[in-house]
Structure formats: structure tokens, C-alpha cells
Enzyme design. Structure first.
Site, short mmCIF file in Angstrom:
data_model
loop_
_atom_site.label_atom_id
_atom_site.label_comp_id
_atom_site.label_asym_id
_atom_site.label_seq_id
_atom_site.Cartn_x
_atom_site.Cartn_y
_atom_site.Cartn_z
N ASN A 49 0.83 -1.21 0.21
CA ASN A 49 -0.17 -0.06 -0.02
C ASN A 49 1.04 1.26 -0.07
O ASN A 49 1.49 1.70 1.03
CB ASN A 49 -1.01 -0.18 1.32
CG ASN A 49 -1.77 1.26 1.50
OD1 ASN A 49 -1.72 2.02 0.49
ND2 ASN A 49 -2.20 1.30 2.68
N TRP A 50 0.98 1.76 -1.10
CA TRP A 50 1.99 2.87 -1.28
C TRP A 50 1.46 4.23 -0.77
O TRP A 50 2.27 5.00 -0.46
CB TRP A 50 2.41 3.30 -2.82
CG TRP A 50 3.17 2.26 -3.45
CD1 TRP A 50 3.60 0.88 -2.94
CD2 TRP A 50 3.58 2.27 -5.00
NE1 TRP A 50 4.25 0.33 -3.88
CE2 TRP A 50 4.42 0.94 -5.05
CE3 TRP A 50 3.73 3.09 -5.86
CZ2 TRP A 50 4.91 0.67 -6.22
CZ3 TRP A 50 4.18 2.95 -6.98
CH2 TRP A 50 5.08 1.85 -7.21
N LYS A 51 0.22 4.21 -0.41
CA LYS A 51 -0.19 5.39 0.28
C LYS A 51 0.16 6.69 -0.56
O LYS A 51 -0.19 6.61 -1.77
CB LYS A 51 0.13 5.62 1.85
CG LYS A 51 -0.09 4.39 2.41
CD LYS A 51 0.18 4.54 4.00
CE LYS A 51 -0.14 3.27 4.71
NZ LYS A 51 -0.13 3.31 6.19
N HIS A 74 -9.65 0.70 4.91
CA HIS A 74 -8.33 1.09 5.73
C HIS A 74 -8.76 2.26 6.88
O HIS A 74 -9.38 2.94 6.80
CB HIS A 74 -7.12 1.77 4.67
CG HIS A 74 -5.83 1.82 5.21
ND1 HIS A 74 -5.50 2.70 6.11
CD2 HIS A 74 -4.87 0.91 4.98
CE1 HIS A 74 -4.32 2.38 6.54
NE2 HIS A 74 -3.80 1.38 5.94
N GLU A 124 -6.91 4.56 7.76
CA GLU A 124 -6.81 6.18 7.60
C GLU A 124 -7.88 6.77 6.79
O GLU A 124 -8.03 7.95 6.84
CB GLU A 124 -5.34 6.16 6.78
CG GLU A 124 -4.16 5.62 7.50
CD GLU A 124 -3.01 5.32 6.85
OE1 GLU A 124 -2.82 5.59 5.58
OE2 GLU A 124 -2.01 5.23 7.61
N GLU A 174 -5.53 -5.30 10.40
CA GLU A 174 -4.45 -4.23 10.70
C GLU A 174 -4.92 -3.76 12.06
O GLU A 174 -5.86 -2.73 11.99
CB GLU A 174 -4.68 -3.35 9.67
CG GLU A 174 -4.25 -3.96 8.44
CD GLU A 174 -3.54 -2.61 7.50
OE1 GLU A 174 -2.46 -2.94 6.91
OE2 GLU A 174 -4.12 -1.57 7.27
N GLY A 218 1.34 2.62 10.52
CA GLY A 218 2.04 3.77 10.36
C GLY A 218 3.09 4.58 11.29
O GLY A 218 3.49 3.93 12.21
N SER A 233 3.23 -2.07 10.55
CA SER A 233 4.59 -2.06 10.93
C SER A 233 5.27 -3.38 10.54
O SER A 233 6.09 -3.64 11.28
CB SER A 233 4.76 -1.72 12.46
OG SER A 233 4.26 -0.23 12.54
N GLY A 282 3.00 -0.99 4.49
CA GLY A 282 2.60 0.40 4.11
C GLY A 282 4.07 0.99 3.83
O GLY A 282 4.61 0.84 2.65
P1 PGA Z 1 2.80 0.62 7.73
O1 PGA Z 1 1.08 0.51 7.28
O2 PGA Z 1 3.31 -0.92 7.30
O3 PGA Z 1 3.25 1.76 7.37
O4 PGA Z 1 2.36 0.39 9.38
C1 PGA Z 1 0.27 -0.44 6.98
C2 PGA Z 1 -1.03 -0.24 6.28
O5 PGA Z 1 -1.34 1.03 6.56
O6 PGA Z 1 -1.69 -0.79 5.38
#
Ligand code: PGA
Length: 254
Positions: A7-9, A93, A95, A164, A170, A212, A233
Site C-alpha cells: 500500500n504505497w499510500k 483502511h 486511515e 490491521e 504507520g 509496521s 505500507g
Molecule cells: P505500515 O502501514 O506498514 O506503514 O504500518 C500498513 C498499512 O497501513 O496498510
């Protein structure tokens, strides 16, 4: 077959950077026959990357609309994502939930996405772990069931669940979950999927861990953690780290 989703966000900010990254991921994925790799770039890059990636990597979206068509400024329909080459979409997600997406909205998105022919990667996870009462189990159960409201059982083959825990995701993450935390939720999620779609479909649905994940802890989630793969992420937007995770996933699967 393990599933590794990146997930490149908003970590990748130019088309050149996106192409460089996808070409190197393609190299790692090409050597990992036991790993299915999906990358989810910012939406405007999907079309181009889907043309570079075919067969070795799949390309997914990070979100899709709760509406099929019409006067919805700024929204992108699942059918449009499918049309430009996406095969998957991340929904629910944390976020996006933090921006106000409810379980009901996510459920509508999921129904439209599967109808459009996309595989839905549905994220669930508790915000925090306070107390010792096991509140997280009821929370994840409720979130899962409400987010899958109306999801057709014939679409169960196009469903992936990502566990998650929000506290592990994050830059503000306290820590990654442990493989034991992960295993408990995989069992719980599978049990509820079984209630919804039957045991056979439940066992065929990949359940991923995300939050993470890095090169050091990745393997544990898929071995003692019982996850069928990972949703990554930050580390997925860094070539060497993501490739290392693909390589080690191949090693533990073969
Ligand atoms: P992260 O994000 O690996 O940066 O903790 C995971 C995600 O939000 O899918």
C-alpha cells in the site's frame, strides 16, 4: 500461495519514481513463484503501472467509490478502476475510516467493487488495546460483519481480509502486533467468515496481517502468526525493503 500487498499510500510522488519502483518489485516477484504480489499506487498511476506489471504483479487501488455513477465530484467508481487495469482495491483502511468512512459506506463500496470484478482487500482492526477484557475480539467481529453487510456469497472468492490493528499502523505506531496477536485474530476472522460464507469459502479467503511490517518481523506473522500474507505500507514504497520481504516470503512458502 502467499499474498503480499504493498500500500504505497502517498509515499510515491512522481511517475518516474513509481515506474522505477514497480520494475524492481517486478524483478523480485518474478523470482517468487509462491508469492502473489499486488501493489496499490496512487490512483492516477494505476493505468500506466498495470501496463508495465502484467502477469508478474497485480495492481490495485487504495479506495473506490460508494456510488456506481453520477454526480459525485472527486469520486472514482470501481468500474473505472477495473477499466484502467486495477484488479484489487483496498477498502476500509483505518486511515480512511479516520476520515469518516463508516462500516455502512465500506459495505456499499465492497458490494460495488466485487460487482465490478475487483478483489476486495477489506481492512479491519481495533483502535487500541486497553484493559484485559478482550474487547478487541468483539470490536473486530462487529466491524467485519458490518463491513461485509450485503456482500454476495458468490463474491467470496474475490475477498481478502487484512487484520490491521490501528495502534500498529504507520508513523505513530506504538509497535507491531505479535504473531500471537495475529494468530488469534486470524482464527476469529476465519470463524466469522465461515458463518457468513461457509467453511470452504472461509478457508479459501486469504487473511493478511498489516501494521509496521518490516524485513525483520514479516516472516513471524506468516509462520507462527498463521497469516496468509501481508499488507505493507511504508516498507512497500522502498524498493530494497519490499523486495527483501517478497524474497523471504518465497523462502518460507517453498
Ligand atoms: P505500515 O502501514 O506498514 O506503514 O504500518 C500498513 C498499512 O497501513 O496498510
Amino acid at each position: 500461495m502467499k499474498l503480499v500487498v504493498g500500500n504505497w499510500k502517498m509515499f510515491v510522488g512522481t511517475q518516474v519514481e513509481a515506474e522505477v519502483l514497480v520494475r524492481s518489485v517486478k524483478k523480485a516477484a518474478g523470482k517468487a513463484s509462491a508469492v502473489r504480489v499486488v501493489i496499490c499506487p496512487p490512483a492516477p498511476y494505476i493505468s500506466r503501472l498495470a501496463r508495465i506489471a502484467p502477469s508478474v504483479i497485480a495492481v490495485g487501488a487504495q479506495n473506490s467509490s460508494h456510488e456506481a455513477k453520477g454526480a459525485w465530484t472527486g469520486e472514482v467508481a470501481a468500474t473505472v478502476l477495473k477499466d484502467v487495469g486495477a484488479t484489487h482495491v483496498i477498502l476500509g483502511h483505518s486511515e480512511r475510516r479516520a476520515l469518516g468512512e463508516t462500516d455502512a459506506i465500506i459495505a456499499r463500496k465492497a458490494v460495488l467493487a466485487v460487482k465490478a470484478g475487483l478483489t476486495v482487500i477489506l481492512c479491519v482492526g481495533e483502535k487500541d488495546r486497553v484493559g484485559e477484557g478482550g474487547e478487541q475480539y468483539a470490536f473486530v467481529r462487529d466491524q467485519l460483519l458490518a463491513s461485509l453487510e450485503g456482500f454476495p456469497s458468490r463474491g467470496a472468492g474475490s475477498l481478502v481480509i487484512a487484520y490491521e490493528p490501528v495502534w500498529a499502523i504507520g508513523s505513530s505506531a506504538k509497535r507491531a502486533a505479535t504473531p500471537q496477536d495475529c494468530r488469534e485474530m486470524v482464527v476469529l476472522i476465519r470463524k466469522h467468515l465461515s458463518g457468513l460464507f461457509g467453511q470452504r469459502a472461509a478457508f479459501a479467503t486469504p487473511i493478511l496481517y498489516g501494521g509496521s511490517v518490516d524485513e525483520k518481523n514479516a516472516a513471524g506473522f506468516m509462520t507462527s502468526g498463521a497469516a496468509d500474507g501481508l499488507l505493507i505500507g511504508r516498507a512497500s514504497a522502498e524498493n530494497e525493503r519490499f523486495s527483501a520481504i517478497i524474497n523471504l516470503t518465497q523462502k518460507i512458502s517453498s
